[in-house]
Design a protein around this motif. Structure first.
Motif, PDB file in Angstrom:
ATOM      1  N   ARG A   5      18.546   0.842  -8.495  1.00  0.00           N
ATOM      2  CA  ARG A   5      17.547   0.294  -7.592  1.00  0.00           C
ATOM      3  C   ARG A   5      17.665  -1.216  -7.539  1.00  0.00           C
ATOM      4  NH1 ARG A   5      12.716   2.268 -11.009  1.00  0.00           N
ATOM      5  NH2 ARG A   5      14.225   1.559 -12.540  1.00  0.00           N
ATOM      6  N   TRP A 132       3.652   8.131   4.814  1.00  0.00           N
ATOM      7  CA  TRP A 132       5.057   7.830   4.521  1.00  0.00           C
ATOM      8  C   TRP A 132       5.300   7.785   3.012  1.00  0.00           C
ATOM      9  CZ3 TRP A 132       6.244   3.264   8.407  1.00  0.00           C
ATOM     10  CH2 TRP A 132       6.238   3.778   9.707  1.00  0.00           C
ATOM     11  N   ALA A 133       4.350   7.221   2.279  1.00  0.00           N
ATOM     12  CA  ALA A 133       4.508   7.174   0.821  1.00  0.00           C
ATOM     13  C   ALA A 133       4.466   8.574   0.222  1.00  0.00           C
ATOM     14  CB  ALA A 133       3.413   6.300   0.201  1.00  0.00           C
ATOM     15  N   GLN A 134       3.554   9.404   0.716  1.00  0.00           N
ATOM     16  CA  GLN A 134       3.445  10.776   0.218  1.00  0.00           C
ATOM     17  C   GLN A 134       4.729  11.556   0.471  1.00  0.00           C
ATOM     18  OE1 GLN A 134       0.809  13.508   2.266  1.00  0.00           O
ATOM     19  NE2 GLN A 134      -0.012  14.247   0.314  1.00  0.00           N
ATOM     20  N   GLY A 136       7.631  10.279   0.440  1.00  0.00           N
ATOM     21  CA  GLY A 136       8.725   9.656  -0.287  1.00  0.00           C
ATOM     22  C   GLY A 136       9.554   8.685   0.520  1.00  0.00           C
ATOM     23  N   ARG A 137       9.008   8.192   1.648  1.00  0.00           N
ATOM     24  CA  ARG A 137       9.789   7.272   2.487  1.00  0.00           C
ATOM     25  C   ARG A 137       9.679   5.838   2.006  1.00  0.00           C
ATOM     26  NH1 ARG A 137      13.214  10.123   3.436  1.00  0.00           N
ATOM     27  NH2 ARG A 137      14.043   8.585   4.907  1.00  0.00           N
ATOM     28  N   HIS A 138       8.697   5.518   1.164  1.00  0.00           N
ATOM     29  CA  HIS A 138       8.623   4.197   0.553  1.00  0.00           C
ATOM     30  C   HIS A 138       7.778   4.291  -0.707  1.00  0.00           C
ATOM     31  CE1 HIS A 138       4.446   2.822   1.342  1.00  0.00           C
ATOM     32  NE2 HIS A 138       4.503   3.558   2.433  1.00  0.00           N
ATOM     33  N   SER A 139       7.879   3.273  -1.564  1.00  0.00           N
ATOM     34  CA  SER A 139       7.086   3.215  -2.791  1.00  0.00           C
ATOM     35  C   SER A 139       6.289   1.913  -2.880  1.00  0.00           C
ATOM     36  CB  SER A 139       7.994   3.357  -4.018  1.00  0.00           C
ATOM     37  OG  SER A 139       8.994   2.360  -4.020  1.00  0.00           O
ATOM     38  N   ASN A 171       2.217  16.350  -4.908  1.00  0.00           N
ATOM     39  CA  ASN A 171       2.502  15.509  -3.743  1.00  0.00           C
ATOM     40  C   ASN A 171       1.280  14.644  -3.461  1.00  0.00           C
ATOM     41  OD1 ASN A 171       4.199  14.589  -1.744  1.00  0.00           O
ATOM     42  ND2 ASN A 171       3.578  16.109  -0.256  1.00  0.00           N
ATOM     43  N   GLU A 207      12.213  10.679  -7.696  1.00  0.00           N
ATOM     44  CA  GLU A 207      11.151  11.224  -6.891  1.00  0.00           C
ATOM     45  C   GLU A 207       9.798  10.747  -7.383  1.00  0.00           C
ATOM     46  OE1 GLU A 207      11.461  15.413  -6.348  1.00  0.00           O
ATOM     47  OE2 GLU A 207       9.342  15.617  -5.888  1.00  0.00           O
ATOM     48  N   ALA A 210       8.972   7.349  -6.059  1.00  0.00           N
ATOM     49  CA  ALA A 210       8.567   7.388  -4.661  1.00  0.00           C
ATOM     50  C   ALA A 210       7.103   7.766  -4.505  1.00  0.00           C
ATOM     51  CB  ALA A 210       9.435   8.391  -3.888  1.00  0.00           C
ATOM     52  N   ARG A 211       6.515   8.420  -5.520  1.00  0.00           N
ATOM     53  CA  ARG A 211       5.125   8.837  -5.410  1.00  0.00           C
ATOM     54  C   ARG A 211       4.167   7.818  -5.968  1.00  0.00           C
ATOM     55  NH1 ARG A 211       7.141  13.813  -7.554  1.00  0.00           N
ATOM     56  NH2 ARG A 211       6.105  13.349  -9.534  1.00  0.00           N
TER      57      ARG A 211
END
Length: 212
Positions: A5, A132-134, A136-139, A171, A207, A210-211
């Motif tokens: 990362r 989007w965060a849920q 996994g598209r961003h953190s 999720n 993953e 991401a959450r």
């Protein structure tokens, strides 16, 4: 498999996107807290990304940042310039063709998102980032400034969604909450601090990040 990362970009709050109303609302504290947040951003060297308007809480936050030496990036669709009066102080102003381009640029330029009191537009922008965060598209951390309990009904709705199992622990919806402007940056920085740890070792760990 090792997941690498860019920890520097993840762990640093350089710019905060603020969603808020184009009016002042009914409570004078909405205005005073918007100004306090703008001052806090400027004094901390954190840039503001916002919707580009010069009225309401939007104008209050941006004015406080600009007048205290901070950097303001306003992103506004062309059709809203006359309606929301583009910000008049020193700022980087980006004019977009439509709302979709505006929201995309606001997302790309921000390291975190803060929602102040506002109307359906503010709610829509907040929920989009949570979605989007849920997925996994961003953190990037997402926070509501809950001035005088403004966001309490929304927070109760999220609890109801969890209780009825439409939002599950596998999720989750992760939303930070500050009661006053002084808490905002410390909470955002604490939220990104775990992302500065060493590289992850498994896809499952990635993953989990991401959450956050």
């Amino acid at each position: 498999m090792q997941i690498l990362r860019n920890t520097e970009s993840m762990a640093t709050i350089r710019n905060v996107c603020v969603y808020c109303g184009a009016s002042h609302g009914s409570d004078p504290r909405f205005t005073s807290e918007a100004r306090a947040l703008g001052l806090s951003l400027a004094q901390s060297g954190v840039g503001l990304v916002y919707g580009g308007g010069g009225i309401g809480l939007m104008g209050e936050v941006a004015t406080a940042v600009a007048l205290n030496g901070g950097h303001v990036t306003g992103i506004i669709p062309e059709f809203l310039i006359s309606r929301e009066r583009a910000f008049a102080h020193d700022a980087e102003l980006i004019v977009t063709q439509d709302m979709h381009e505006r929201k995309r640029l606001m997302f790309e330029r921000a390291d975190a998102f803060v929602a102040l009191p506002g109307g359906v537009g503010t709610l829509e922008e907040l929920v989009e980032q949570l979605t989007w965060a849920q997925l996994g598209r961003h953190s990037k951390p997402i926070l509501v400034l809950n001035t005088d309990g403004f966001w309490d009904p929304f927070l109760k709705l999220l609890d109801h969604m969890r209780d009825t199992r439409f939002v599950r622990e596998t999720n989750p919806v992760n939303l930070l909450m500050a009661r006053d402007a002084s808490e905002v940056l410390p909470l955002l920085r604490a939220a990104v601090a775990p992302l500065s740890d060493e590289a992850l070792d498994t896809p499952g760990d990635a993953e989990a990040v991401a959450r956050m």
